[in-house]
Each structure stands twice: as C-alpha cells, then as structure tokens.
Motif scaffolding. Structure first.
Motif, PDB file in Angstrom:
ATOM      1  N   LYS A 221       0.838  -1.207   0.000  1.00 36.58           N
ATOM      2  CA  LYS A 221       0.000   0.000   0.000  1.00 36.58           C
ATOM      3  C   LYS A 221       0.869   1.252   0.000  1.00 36.58           C
ATOM      4  CE  LYS A 221      -4.007  -1.979   2.326  1.00 36.58           C
ATOM      5  NZ  LYS A 221      -4.819  -1.966   3.550  1.00 36.58           N
ATOM      6  N   GLY A 222       1.944   1.248   0.789  1.00 30.99           N
ATOM      7  CA  GLY A 222       2.848   2.390   0.830  1.00 30.99           C
ATOM      8  C   GLY A 222       3.603   2.575  -0.483  1.00 30.99           C
TER       9      GLY A 222
ATOM     10  N   LEU B 267      -2.023  -2.330  -5.521  1.00 34.36           N
ATOM     11  CA  LEU B 267      -1.163  -2.412  -6.696  1.00 34.36           C
ATOM     12  C   LEU B 267      -1.978  -2.220  -7.977  1.00 34.36           C
ATOM     13  CD1 LEU B 267       1.556  -2.978  -8.048  1.00 34.36           C
ATOM     14  CD2 LEU B 267       1.041  -5.430  -7.840  1.00 34.36           C
ATOM     15  N   ALA B 268      -3.114  -2.874  -8.066  1.00 31.75           N
ATOM     16  CA  ALA B 268      -3.958  -2.739  -9.261  1.00 31.75           C
ATOM     17  C   ALA B 268      -4.420  -1.296  -9.467  1.00 31.75           C
ATOM     18  CB  ALA B 268      -5.166  -3.667  -9.141  1.00 31.75           C
ATOM     19  N   ALA B 269      -4.728  -0.618  -8.393  1.00 32.12           N
ATOM     20  CA  ALA B 269      -5.155   0.780  -8.506  1.00 32.12           C
ATOM     21  C   ALA B 269      -4.015   1.671  -8.991  1.00 32.12           C
ATOM     22  CB  ALA B 269      -5.685   1.269  -7.163  1.00 32.12           C
ATOM     23  N   ALA B 270      -2.786   1.297  -8.661  1.00 30.63           N
ATOM     24  CA  ALA B 270      -1.623   2.123  -9.035  1.00 30.63           C
ATOM     25  C   ALA B 270      -1.151   1.843 -10.458  1.00 30.63           C
ATOM     26  CB  ALA B 270      -0.478   1.867  -8.078  1.00 30.63           C
ATOM     27  N   LEU B 271      -1.420   0.665 -10.991  1.00 29.66           N
ATOM     28  CA  LEU B 271      -0.867   0.294 -12.289  1.00 29.66           C
ATOM     29  C   LEU B 271      -1.323   1.137 -13.476  1.00 29.66           C
ATOM     30  CD1 LEU B 271      -0.662  -3.597 -12.042  1.00 29.66           C
ATOM     31  CD2 LEU B 271       1.175  -1.904 -11.867  1.00 29.66           C
ATOM     32  N   PRO B 272      -2.544   1.627 -13.515  1.00 27.09           N
ATOM     33  CA  PRO B 272      -2.906   2.462 -14.671  1.00 27.09           C
ATOM     34  C   PRO B 272      -2.025   3.699 -14.818  1.00 27.09           C
ATOM     35  CG  PRO B 272      -4.869   1.782 -13.523  1.00 27.09           C
ATOM     36  CD  PRO B 272      -3.697   1.355 -12.690  1.00 27.09           C
ATOM     37  N   ARG B 273      -1.430   4.177 -13.719  1.00 30.06           N
ATOM     38  CA  ARG B 273      -0.531   5.318 -13.819  1.00 30.06           C
ATOM     39  C   ARG B 273       0.732   4.906 -14.526  1.00 30.06           C
ATOM     40  NH1 ARG B 273      -0.202   7.053  -7.779  1.00 30.06           N
ATOM     41  NH2 ARG B 273       0.028   4.863  -7.674  1.00 30.06           N
TER      42      ARG B 273
ATOM     43  N   ALA C   2       3.644   5.331  -4.641  1.00 28.31           N
ATOM     44  CA  ALA C   2       4.863   5.980  -5.116  1.00 28.31           C
ATOM     45  C   ALA C   2       5.373   5.405  -6.435  1.00 28.31           C
ATOM     46  CB  ALA C   2       5.948   5.854  -4.058  1.00 28.31           C
ATOM     47  N   LEU C   3       4.691   4.421  -7.000  1.00 26.32           N
ATOM     48  CA  LEU C   3       5.181   3.841  -8.249  1.00 26.32           C
ATOM     49  C   LEU C   3       5.163   4.894  -9.355  1.00 26.32           C
ATOM     50  CD1 LEU C   3       3.480   0.319  -8.208  1.00 26.32           C
ATOM     51  CD2 LEU C   3       5.839   0.909  -7.626  1.00 26.32           C
ATOM     52  N   PRO C   4       6.289   5.051 -10.047  1.00 20.22           N
ATOM     53  CA  PRO C   4       6.368   6.099 -11.070  1.00 20.22           C
ATOM     54  C   PRO C   4       5.645   5.720 -12.356  1.00 20.22           C
ATOM     55  CG  PRO C   4       8.415   4.868 -10.982  1.00 20.22           C
ATOM     56  CD  PRO C   4       7.557   4.341  -9.878  1.00 20.22           C
ATOM     57  N   ALA C   5       5.259   6.705 -13.104  1.00 16.90           N
ATOM     58  CA  ALA C   5       4.596   6.494 -14.391  1.00 16.90           C
ATOM     59  C   ALA C   5       5.548   5.858 -15.401  1.00 16.90           C
ATOM     60  CB  ALA C   5       4.066   7.819 -14.928  1.00 16.90           C
ATOM     61  N   THR C   6       6.844   5.985 -15.185  1.00 14.62           N
ATOM     62  CA  THR C   6       7.840   5.429 -16.105  1.00 14.62           C
ATOM     63  C   THR C   6       8.073   3.936 -15.896  1.00 14.62           C
ATOM     64  OG1 THR C   6       9.588   6.052 -14.558  1.00 14.62           O
ATOM     65  CG2 THR C   6       9.082   7.618 -16.315  1.00 14.62           C
ATOM     66  N   LEU C   7       7.504   3.354 -14.838  1.00 15.54           N
ATOM     67  CA  LEU C   7       7.756   1.960 -14.469  1.00 15.54           C
ATOM     68  C   LEU C   7       7.272   1.000 -15.555  1.00 15.54           C
ATOM     69  CD1 LEU C   7       8.945   0.350 -12.083  1.00 15.54           C
ATOM     70  CD2 LEU C   7       6.605   0.031 -11.304  1.00 15.54           C
TER      71      LEU C   7
END
Length: 171
Positions: A137-138, A165-171, A142-147
């Motif tokens: 969650k933390g 994680l799934a919520a962060a992946l579209p970024r 912070a996962l970057p868009a460039t990942l």
C-alpha cells in the motif's frame, strides 16, 4: 621335491551393498571450540549511503539485492534517494532479499515519490516476505509512471495489497 597344483577355490562373496545415505555424511562435524559466526541483521546507515554513492558514481542501476538493508537501512535509503539529482537518476532499483517490512517499504516509497525513483523503469522488491499488504500500500502510491517492470514475488501479498497495486498500475 614334490610339485603340487593349486586347487581352484571359490571367490569370497562380496559384502552386501546397502543403498542409502552414508551415516558418516549425516553426522555434523562441529567442534565445540568453534566460535559462533556473527550474522549481520541490518545494514548501517553509513553502509547504505556508501552503496548508494557508489551506484550514483557508476550510473545506471541501483542494485542492492541481498544487501542486508533491513528496515534500518531502508530508513536511510528513502531520504537518500529523494536527494539524488535527476541528472544522476537510476534506470532500475533492485531491493530484493533485504528483509523489508511495511516500515522499510514506506521509507523507500519516500525516495520513489520525491527523488530519482520518479524516473526508474524497473523496480525489484521481491523476496521481502515481511512486506505484506501494508508495505505494498505504501509503495503503490509511489510507483512512477515510467515503471515498466515490477518484480514482486515472495512478498506475501493478500487481497488488500493486490488491490492497492492494481489501482496504481494504470498510472
């Protein structure tokens, strides 16, 4: 002088072969006088900063795989990553096998969110089984868009961590 011819005798039977492990191999050979081996439980902040400094000078990737960081080393790593100038940014950060818990993962997230982590294409956080849902969650925030690549095996993710994680992946 008498000559005798040797009589033919039967060869002795070979001893029966027992299949299985050699008992000698199964017996540990420790000397009671041997001193115990010291095992480090965490990387010092100085060691962590030295590893980061070396990686900055060499450029490219920050490979801290199995560097024995622990949460204490991660507390130094996060703020240090936040101070790495964009011109010296890493393309990949590998933090696998460092015994990071949710606390350590949150510390690393600081560097990913505010520093050179914003430009990485690969992040390795695998083999940190203490991380769990709270650590993901933390980090997910912070996962970057460039990942492009995320290595996360053996971090004990449950439904909540996977949802973050799934919520962060579209970024």
């Amino acid at each position: 002088l008498a000559l005798t011819t040797p009589t033919k005798t039967e060869p002795e039977p070979e001893p029966e072969t027992v299949v299985g492990p050699d008992p000698e191999l199964l017996t540990p050979k420790f000397s009671p006088a041997s001193p115990p081996v010291a095992v480090s439980t965490k990387a010092s902040p100085d060691k962590t900063l030295a590893l980061i400094g070396r990686a900055i000078r060499n450029g490219g990737d920050l490979d801290l795989y199995n560097a024995d960081l622990g949460d204490e080393g991660a507390r130094s790593l996060g703020p240090a990553l936040a101070k790495v100038p964009k011109s010296r940014s890493f393309t990949a950060i590998f933090l696998g096998g460092n015994r990071l818990s949710a606390v350590g993962a949150s510390s690393v997230a600081v560097g990913l969110r505010h520093g050179c982590g914003r430009f990485i294409t690969s992040l390795g956080i695998d083999n940190n089984p203490l991380m769990g849902d709270a650590g993901m969650k933390g980090l997910a925030k912070a996962l970057p868009a460039t990942l492009e690549c995320l290595y996360l095996s053996h971090i004990n993710l449950g439904n909540d961590g996977m949802a973050a994680l799934a919520a962060a992946l579209p970024r």
